[in-house]
Design an enzyme around this catalytic site. Structure first.
Site, mmCIF file in Angstrom:
data_model
loop_
_atom_site.group_PDB
_atom_site.id
_atom_site.type_symbol
_atom_site.label_atom_id
_atom_site.label_comp_id
_atom_site.label_asym_id
_atom_site.label_seq_id
_atom_site.Cartn_x
_atom_site.Cartn_y
_atom_site.Cartn_z
ATOM 1 N N ASP A 109 0.822 -1.216 0.000
ATOM 2 C CA ASP A 109 0.000 0.000 0.000
ATOM 3 C C ASP A 109 0.851 1.259 0.000
ATOM 4 O O ASP A 109 2.066 1.215 0.179
ATOM 5 C CB ASP A 109 -0.971 -0.019 1.199
ATOM 6 N N ASN A 147 -7.801 -2.681 14.031
ATOM 7 C CA ASN A 147 -9.196 -2.901 13.645
ATOM 8 C C ASN A 147 -9.323 -4.052 12.654
ATOM 9 O O ASN A 147 -10.366 -4.237 12.038
ATOM 10 C CB ASN A 147 -9.805 -1.616 13.055
ATOM 11 N N HIS A 200 -7.394 -4.453 9.885
ATOM 12 C CA HIS A 200 -7.032 -4.194 8.492
ATOM 13 C C HIS A 200 -5.751 -4.921 8.112
ATOM 14 O O HIS A 200 -4.864 -5.126 8.931
ATOM 15 C CB HIS A 200 -6.978 -2.688 8.170
ATOM 16 N N GLU A 259 -9.681 -1.815 5.101
ATOM 17 C CA GLU A 259 -10.353 -1.499 6.363
ATOM 18 C C GLU A 259 -11.608 -2.362 6.522
ATOM 19 O O GLU A 259 -12.084 -2.962 5.548
ATOM 20 C CB GLU A 259 -10.766 -0.024 6.353
#
Ligand code: GLP
Length: 253
Positions: free
Chosen positions: A81, A144, A146, A151
């Protein structure tokens, strides 16, 4: 609920969880998996990750390269990313992170490392495929759930694309930006389907901050609420963690 149960029933997961007492042991073990893969595979294609978790891994790879034990000359890499809107030489970009922590110190040829590009995200998957596909994908995990920047809500079939970052992720990464500089709202990330196409996946998680999400990801239902849980659908995943990150995992019966 039904969808979750079906996903579980169809699950051919072969997630192997390897726990170490200390983070240092886990980090070295993850680096050693990369080293083994690189030295045993002609023209290895690596999927690489950023984040604080990976810093000691890259320190090991640098050291082994310095000591003449590891060469990247025949390797190609694809990073997971990148933030949108940052110049590649911006110190907070993932390109800068990778140069600082690995690429500038090893013998990988300049044209052989790749980052997703926000202007042509769809070209990234084709490029990975043209290179023969990722042989070993290194992953961290966000609190979370990811992976990359997929996400919660990310689709199982998602490909490399531009995404909007959650507030919690932007807060978690604020320390990588100079004070007063906001974390970009968008990023470009490999998709879940892109990641799942890797031949082998190694996820490294260290520290108590990852304990809850590790349990949800690997011992909870598969679904978009926790994107890392999709890794249960892959047939060759190794999770390497320290005892702090493993604290909430149930022992196998
Ligand atoms: C980041 C990256 C992920 C990384 C994760 C965890 O935002 N996009 O690839 O795995 O968050 O980061 P850390 O290792 O700093 O906890």
């Amino acid at each position: 609920m039904t969808a979750q149960l079906l996903a579980k029933a169809e699950n051919t997961s072969a997630v192997e969880i390897i726990r170490f007492n200390t983070a240092a042991q886990a980090e070295r073990a993850a680096a050693a998996v990369l080293r083994r893969h690189i030295t045993q595979t002609a023209n290895s294609v690596l999927g690489l990750a950023t984040g604080r978790t990976m810093l000691p891994v890259y320190a090991w790879l640098r050291q082994w390269h310095r000591e003449g034990e590891l060469s990247f000359a025949q390797s190609t890499s694809f990073n997971l990313d990148e933030y949108c809107g940052l110049a590649s030489d911006d110190p907070s970009s993932f390109v800068s992170y990778m140069r600082l922590n690995l690429f500038d110190h090893v013998d990988m040829a300049k044209g052989r490392f790749h980052f997703p590009d926000q202007t042509h995200p769809e070209a990234f998957d084709a490029r990975i495929r043209d290179s023969g596909g990722i042989g070993l994908q290194l992953l961290g995990i966000g609190r979370n759930g990811h992976i990359g920047f997929n996400e919660p809500g990310a689709d199982r079939g998602s490909r490399t694309r531009v995404v909007t970052l959650s507030v919690s992720t932007r807060m978690a990464n604020a320390g990588d930006f100079p004070a007063g500089t906001p974390v970009p709202e968008q990023a470009v990330t490999m998709g879940i389907a892109t990641i799942l196409e890797a031949e082998r996946i190694v996820l490294l998680a260290t520290g108590s901050g990852k304990a809850d999400i590790l349990r949800r990801a690997f011992q909870g239902p598969v679904g978009s609420d926790c994107p890392a849980s999709y890794l249960q659908l892959h047939n060759h995943v190794t999770v390497i963690c320290d005892s702090a990150a493993a604290a909430q995992l149930e022992e196998p019966s």
